[in-house]
Design a protein around this motif. Sequence first.
Motif, PDB file in Angstrom:
ATOM      1  N   ILE A 136     -23.420 -13.839  10.617  1.00  0.00           N
ATOM      2  CA  ILE A 136     -21.972 -13.705  10.686  1.00  0.00           C
ATOM      3  C   ILE A 136     -21.543 -12.611   9.722  1.00  0.00           C
ATOM      4  CG2 ILE A 136     -19.768 -14.857  10.263  1.00  0.00           C
ATOM      5  CD1 ILE A 136     -21.163 -17.503  10.986  1.00  0.00           C
ATOM      6  N   ALA A 137     -20.674 -11.725  10.194  1.00  0.00           N
ATOM      7  CA  ALA A 137     -20.181 -10.617   9.369  1.00  0.00           C
ATOM      8  C   ALA A 137     -18.660 -10.639   9.321  1.00  0.00           C
ATOM      9  CB  ALA A 137     -20.644  -9.283   9.946  1.00  0.00           C
ATOM     10  N   MET A 138     -18.120 -10.239   8.184  1.00  0.00           N
ATOM     11  CA  MET A 138     -16.676 -10.071   8.077  1.00  0.00           C
ATOM     12  C   MET A 138     -16.317  -8.773   8.799  1.00  0.00           C
ATOM     13  SD  MET A 138     -16.098 -11.081   4.060  1.00  0.00           S
ATOM     14  CE  MET A 138     -14.306 -11.159   4.121  1.00  0.00           C
ATOM     15  N   PRO A 139     -15.105  -8.675   9.345  1.00  0.00           N
ATOM     16  CA  PRO A 139     -14.736  -7.439  10.032  1.00  0.00           C
ATOM     17  C   PRO A 139     -14.506  -6.301   9.028  1.00  0.00           C
ATOM     18  CG  PRO A 139     -12.875  -8.947   9.947  1.00  0.00           C
ATOM     19  CD  PRO A 139     -14.054  -9.683   9.402  1.00  0.00           C
ATOM     20  N   THR A 140     -14.655  -5.089   9.508  1.00  0.00           N
ATOM     21  CA  THR A 140     -14.340  -3.924   8.686  1.00  0.00           C
ATOM     22  C   THR A 140     -12.857  -3.970   8.365  1.00  0.00           C
ATOM     23  OG1 THR A 140     -16.110  -2.628   9.663  1.00  0.00           O
ATOM     24  CG2 THR A 140     -14.297  -1.397   8.676  1.00  0.00           C
ATOM     25  N   ASP A 141     -12.515  -3.647   7.128  1.00  0.00           N
ATOM     26  CA  ASP A 141     -11.120  -3.710   6.693  1.00  0.00           C
ATOM     27  C   ASP A 141     -10.842  -2.505   5.804  1.00  0.00           C
ATOM     28  OD1 ASP A 141      -8.554  -4.982   6.415  1.00  0.00           O
ATOM     29  OD2 ASP A 141      -9.144  -5.594   4.394  1.00  0.00           O
ATOM     30  N   SER A 142      -9.612  -1.993   5.850  1.00  0.00           N
ATOM     31  CA  SER A 142      -9.275  -0.866   4.989  1.00  0.00           C
ATOM     32  C   SER A 142      -7.861  -1.020   4.446  1.00  0.00           C
ATOM     33  CB  SER A 142      -9.413   0.456   5.746  1.00  0.00           C
ATOM     34  OG  SER A 142      -8.469   0.514   6.787  1.00  0.00           O
ATOM     35  N   GLN A 143      -7.666  -0.460   3.274  1.00  0.00           N
ATOM     36  CA  GLN A 143      -6.368  -0.462   2.607  1.00  0.00           C
ATOM     37  C   GLN A 143      -6.159   0.939   2.039  1.00  0.00           C
ATOM     38  OE1 GLN A 143      -6.348  -2.187  -1.335  1.00  0.00           O
ATOM     39  NE2 GLN A 143      -4.241  -2.876  -1.134  1.00  0.00           N
ATOM     40  N   THR A 144      -5.005   1.513   2.308  1.00  0.00           N
ATOM     41  CA  THR A 144      -4.658   2.804   1.730  1.00  0.00           C
ATOM     42  C   THR A 144      -3.273   2.677   1.137  1.00  0.00           C
ATOM     43  OG1 THR A 144      -5.991   3.970   3.375  1.00  0.00           O
ATOM     44  CG2 THR A 144      -4.363   5.274   2.184  1.00  0.00           C
ATOM     45  N   VAL A 145      -3.144   3.131  -0.111  1.00  0.00           N
ATOM     46  CA  VAL A 145      -1.862   3.039  -0.797  1.00  0.00           C
ATOM     47  C   VAL A 145      -1.661   4.306  -1.625  1.00  0.00           C
ATOM     48  CG1 VAL A 145      -2.822   1.797  -2.772  1.00  0.00           C
ATOM     49  CG2 VAL A 145      -0.426   1.519  -2.222  1.00  0.00           C
ATOM     50  N   SER A 146      -0.417   4.713  -1.724  1.00  0.00           N
ATOM     51  CA  SER A 146      -0.054   5.870  -2.527  1.00  0.00           C
ATOM     52  C   SER A 146       0.531   5.358  -3.839  1.00  0.00           C
ATOM     53  CB  SER A 146       0.971   6.711  -1.759  1.00  0.00           C
ATOM     54  OG  SER A 146       1.273   7.873  -2.487  1.00  0.00           O
ATOM     55  N   VAL A 147       0.011   5.851  -4.976  1.00  0.00           N
ATOM     56  CA  VAL A 147       0.478   5.370  -6.285  1.00  0.00           C
ATOM     57  C   VAL A 147       0.890   6.534  -7.178  1.00  0.00           C
ATOM     58  CG1 VAL A 147      -0.940   3.292  -6.204  1.00  0.00           C
ATOM     59  CG2 VAL A 147      -1.842   5.319  -7.302  1.00  0.00           C
ATOM     60  N   GLU A 148       1.872   6.258  -8.036  1.00  0.00           N
ATOM     61  CA  GLU A 148       2.279   7.204  -9.073  1.00  0.00           C
ATOM     62  C   GLU A 148       1.507   6.845 -10.326  1.00  0.00           C
ATOM     63  OE1 GLU A 148       4.329   9.886  -8.791  1.00  0.00           O
ATOM     64  OE2 GLU A 148       4.387   9.390  -6.652  1.00  0.00           O
ATOM     65  N   TRP A 149       0.753   7.819 -10.837  1.00  0.00           N
ATOM     66  CA  TRP A 149      -0.083   7.560 -12.002  1.00  0.00           C
ATOM     67  C   TRP A 149      -0.122   8.805 -12.854  1.00  0.00           C
ATOM     68  CZ3 TRP A 149      -6.042   7.815 -12.041  1.00  0.00           C
ATOM     69  CH2 TRP A 149      -6.552   7.239 -13.219  1.00  0.00           C
ATOM     70  N   GLN A 150       0.272   8.694 -14.097  1.00  0.00           N
ATOM     71  CA  GLN A 150       0.286   9.779 -15.072  1.00  0.00           C
ATOM     72  C   GLN A 150       1.023  11.011 -14.544  1.00  0.00           C
ATOM     73  OE1 GLN A 150      -3.629  10.458 -16.656  1.00  0.00           O
ATOM     74  NE2 GLN A 150      -3.679   8.434 -17.590  1.00  0.00           N
ATOM     75  N   GLY A 151       2.170  10.775 -13.929  1.00  0.00           N
ATOM     76  CA  GLY A 151       3.018  11.864 -13.450  1.00  0.00           C
ATOM     77  C   GLY A 151       2.570  12.506 -12.157  1.00  0.00           C
ATOM     78  N   ASN A 152       1.559  11.983 -11.517  1.00  0.00           N
ATOM     79  CA  ASN A 152       1.055  12.547 -10.259  1.00  0.00           C
ATOM     80  C   ASN A 152       0.947  11.449  -9.200  1.00  0.00           C
ATOM     81  OD1 ASN A 152       0.506  15.292 -11.186  1.00  0.00           O
ATOM     82  ND2 ASN A 152      -1.082  14.348 -12.433  1.00  0.00           N
ATOM     83  N   THR A 153       0.867  11.876  -7.959  1.00  0.00           N
ATOM     84  CA  THR A 153       0.683  10.942  -6.850  1.00  0.00           C
ATOM     85  C   THR A 153      -0.783  10.954  -6.436  1.00  0.00           C
ATOM     86  OG1 THR A 153       2.926  11.377  -6.078  1.00  0.00           O
ATOM     87  CG2 THR A 153       1.427  10.352  -4.512  1.00  0.00           C
ATOM     88  N   TYR A 154      -1.345   9.767  -6.291  1.00  0.00           N
ATOM     89  CA  TYR A 154      -2.731   9.609  -5.863  1.00  0.00           C
ATOM     90  C   TYR A 154      -2.765   8.715  -4.626  1.00  0.00           C
ATOM     91  CZ  TYR A 154      -4.228  11.470 -10.357  1.00  0.00           C
ATOM     92  OH  TYR A 154      -4.445  12.287 -11.443  1.00  0.00           O
ATOM     93  N   ASN A 155      -3.682   9.019  -3.724  1.00  0.00           N
ATOM     94  CA  ASN A 155      -3.921   8.160  -2.563  1.00  0.00           C
ATOM     95  C   ASN A 155      -5.186   7.359  -2.833  1.00  0.00           C
ATOM     96  OD1 ASN A 155      -1.744   8.856  -0.874  1.00  0.00           O
ATOM     97  ND2 ASN A 155      -2.745  10.797  -0.406  1.00  0.00           N
ATOM     98  N   VAL A 156      -5.031   6.041  -2.812  1.00  0.00           N
ATOM     99  CA  VAL A 156      -6.134   5.133  -3.076  1.00  0.00           C
ATOM    100  C   VAL A 156      -6.540   4.494  -1.757  1.00  0.00           C
ATOM    101  CG1 VAL A 156      -6.839   3.044  -4.293  1.00  0.00           C
ATOM    102  CG2 VAL A 156      -5.288   4.668  -5.411  1.00  0.00           C
TER     103      VAL A 156
END
Length: 188
Positions: free
Chosen positions: A43-63
Amino acid sequence: MKTTAIATFALLALTFGSCQEKKPTVERIIATRYTPKQPQGPIAMPTDSQTVSVEWQGNTYNVSIVRTPLDSVMVTDDNGQKYIDNRCQLTIKRQDGTEFLKRTFLKGSFLSFVKEPFHSSGILGGMCFVEVDKTRLEFSAVVAMPDAADDLFVPLKVLIDAQGGLSISPDDDMGMLDYEDVDENEEG
C-alpha cells in the motif's frame, strides 16, 4: 345457496385455523466466523504536493514540497501488510527562479529523533511549511505508523536558516505519541 355454502366454508376454515395450536417460532442466530484480514499488495500513499509563496528577509520565496512513494523501500506491519515508504523533496526558490535550497528527506533523515517501532515499521508520512520563525523557515515533518487507524506518529520540526543550514528537532508543540504513551493510557 352457493353463497351460503361458501360463507359457511370460509367461517369453518377461519374457526378451524384459529383453534390450531401455534408452533413456537425459532429465532435463528447466524454467527459470522472471524477471518483475519489478509495482507494485500503493498500500500502506498498518493503523491502529494504543496507550493506556497512566503515573505522572508525582505524577499519572496516559493516553497515547494512534493511527497512521492519510494517503491524500493517498504515496511511491514504486525499483520504482514507491506507499506511503501515516502520521500519528500523540498525546493525553495528565490523570486527570480534560482534555487536557494533543494533537499530530499527520507525516513532515515529523522531516525536519530525517533525510537522503535518507528525505526523499523514507520514511514515518512509527510512534510509541510509552517511559518517564518524570526530568521528561519519552519517546516513540520511526521514519521508515522502506516496504518492510519493507529494514528501513531512522531512530529518533528525542521528549520532552515538564511544560509541554507538545516536543524531538526522533536516538535514539542504537538507532543509525541508513541507506544509507551498508549500503553500507559490503556492501563489507567
